[in-house]
Design a protein around this motif. Structure first.
Motif, mmCIF file in Angstrom:
data_model
loop_
_atom_site.group_PDB
_atom_site.id
_atom_site.type_symbol
_atom_site.label_atom_id
_atom_site.label_comp_id
_atom_site.label_asym_id
_atom_site.label_seq_id
_atom_site.Cartn_x
_atom_site.Cartn_y
_atom_site.Cartn_z
ATOM 1 N N ASN A 81 23.655 29.751 28.305
ATOM 2 C CA ASN A 81 23.291 28.884 27.168
ATOM 3 C C ASN A 81 22.284 29.596 26.258
ATOM 4 O O ASN A 81 21.126 29.756 26.605
ATOM 5 C CB ASN A 81 22.695 27.597 27.740
ATOM 6 N N GLU A 103 24.328 22.158 25.349
ATOM 7 C CA GLU A 103 23.577 21.062 25.980
ATOM 8 C C GLU A 103 23.044 20.030 24.996
ATOM 9 O O GLU A 103 22.571 18.974 25.410
ATOM 10 C CB GLU A 103 22.411 21.622 26.814
ATOM 11 N N HIS A 104 23.087 20.295 23.705
ATOM 12 C CA HIS A 104 22.494 19.354 22.738
ATOM 13 C C HIS A 104 23.466 18.288 22.266
ATOM 14 O O HIS A 104 23.053 17.300 21.662
ATOM 15 C CB HIS A 104 21.938 20.108 21.519
ATOM 16 N N HIS A 109 18.674 29.586 28.192
ATOM 17 C CA HIS A 109 18.858 29.435 29.637
ATOM 18 C C HIS A 109 19.906 30.481 30.058
ATOM 19 O O HIS A 109 21.101 30.187 30.126
ATOM 20 C CB HIS A 109 19.336 28.017 29.945
ATOM 21 N N HIS A 124 20.178 29.803 22.810
ATOM 22 C CA HIS A 124 19.640 29.087 21.651
ATOM 23 C C HIS A 124 19.413 30.124 20.564
ATOM 24 O O HIS A 124 18.445 30.886 20.619
ATOM 25 C CB HIS A 124 18.332 28.379 22.006
ATOM 26 N N ARG A 127 7.701 30.267 27.015
ATOM 27 C CA ARG A 127 9.092 29.865 26.764
ATOM 28 C C ARG A 127 9.151 28.538 26.005
ATOM 29 O O ARG A 127 9.887 28.391 25.031
ATOM 30 C CB ARG A 127 9.828 29.772 28.107
#
Ligand code: MLT
Ligand code: ZN
Length: 399
Positions: free
Chosen positions: A320, A356-357, A315, A322, A264
């Motif tokens: 979330n 989250e970024h 996630h 990506h 991961r």
């Protein structure tokens, strides 16, 4: 800051400089970079309250090292834990792989000390678990990405270090199975769930060359449980869950657990290592929509840009995704097409352009996808109140 305020000199606060959206990077050429690296003192740990108090420049791994003998751990973990700093983590409200278990970093911050744009200090360095005394000012600075003040000290509530953990990797043929596994995991594993991550076959191809004995699968789900219960009972729980699936591997020893996590963790590193350009998106939506969003972007790109490759990982249980796109060279048209497709999808489903970024400089012009006009106007008013000359991290978050 007082001097810069008086002279109208822009300032870019910088922690470990590991952010993903350019929030800590000067981009105009006239900014002072204010590094917090040498403010790296750990003030104290109070074991009765399980609260650590330290300066902003402390590196996340060093805080974990410090806490270990007490039997506690920081409530967040990131790939960059060896160089990211807690002040930057707090300023960006960083997410990571412990979010599912311990909640947002925001929810674990008890206090802050902040220097405002004009040089005044606000001491909000509370260590109280409960404090219901009106406006909770610290929350304005958490996630403000250095645009409202410079965080110099933090108090963080820390969870206990858990004695045992078991990790499993499932191989799945359908995305729907990955979504269904979320409820199955909650039912079978309950409060011991520590992480649920996922990735697709394209991500697996670039991340790993090792054979896992799972065969070719379209999706992979990494599930970790952690607890102070004995290892055998924890393993039994995981076996009970794993028994529902035909393709799965279990890891109890440290080496094997690490190697599953590496699959991961390698994905963003492998993308970074590929020649060409990677367009990175960090979005939030209901987990059942991840594959639909990815296929839509893939479909829009395929006709005109057959060399572009789309990767999905993230996630899963946090909602979330990506979504990463790779092309042999940077192409503004690919970026425009990917963003218009993805952001329209998010608008429709009330998703977020940043899970989250953060927003930084890269996402600032798309803020209106996830925030209403009135909300953005209120943010601008707050910015003006705290920083009337716009010296703190100008053009970040709000452009
Ligand atoms: C991750 O979860 O791996 C990072 O937040 C995303 C990335 O580096 O692409
Ligand atoms: Zn992430």
């Amino acid at each position: 800051l007082k001097y810069c305020h008086e002279q109208r000199v822009p300032v870019v606060p910088q922690g470990g400089n590991t952010g993903m959206v350019g929030g800590s990077v000067p981009h105009r050429g006239d900014e002072v970079v204010l590094s917090l690296s040498r403010m790296n003192k750990i003030h104290s740990f109070d074991p009765t309250n399980a609260v650590i108090q330290c300066q902003s420049g402390c590196i996340l791994d060093n805080l974990n090292e410090y806490l270990r003998p007490y039997g506690y751990v920081m409530p967040l973990d990131l790939g960059s834990s060896g160089s990211c700093q807690i002040g930057g983590n707090v300023a960006t409200n960083a997410g990571g792989i412990r979010f599912l278990r311990y909640g947002s970093l925001r929810s674990n911050i008890l206090g802050l000390k902040v220097v405002l744009a004009n040089g005044d200090t606000i001491d909000l360095l509370n260590t109280l678990r409960k404090d219901n005394t009106g406006y909770d000012l610290k929350h304005l600075f958490i996630g403000s990405e250095g645009t409202l003040g410079v965080i110099t000290d933090v108090c963080v509530a820390t969870p206990m270090l858990l004695a045992n953990s078991v990790t499993a990797l499932l191989g799945l043929d359908y995305y729907e199975d990955a979504v269904a596994a979320l409820s199955a995991a909650r039912n079978k594993l309950g409060e011991s769930i520590a992480a649920i991550e996922y990735w697709d076959s394209a991500s697996m191809r670039i991340s790993s060359t090792t054979q896992l004995g799972l065969g070719d699968c379209r999706f992979y789900l990494l599930v970790e449980v952690a607890s102070n219960m004995n290892l055998e009972s924890l393993e039994d729980r995981m076996m009970d869950f794993l028994g529902m699936y035909s393709k799965g591997v279990l890891a109890t020893d440290e080496g094997k657990k690490k190697s599953l996590w590496k699959l991961r963790e390698n994905i963003p590193l492998a993308l970074k290592g590929m020649n060409g350009h990677t367009y990175k998106y960090d979005v939030s939506m209901s987990p059942h929509l991840f594959n639909q969003a990815t296929l839509m972007v893939q479909h829009h790109l395929a006709a005109e840009y057959p060399h572009a490759q789309v990767f999905q990982y993230g996630h899963l249980a946090d909602g979330n995704l990506h979504l990463n796109i790779w092309s042999p060279t940077f192409d503004q048209e690919i970026k425009n097409l990917a963003e218009s497709t993805l952001y329209e999808f998010l608008r429709l489903h009330r998703g977020s352009i940043s899970a989250e970024h953060g927003i930084g400089v890269l996402k600032a012009k798309h803020l209106n996808v996830s925030k209403s006009e009135k909300a953005i106007a209120t943010m601008r008013n707050l910015k003006f109140l705290f920083d009337p000359y716009n010296i703190l991290n100008p053009n970040k978050v709000l452009n």
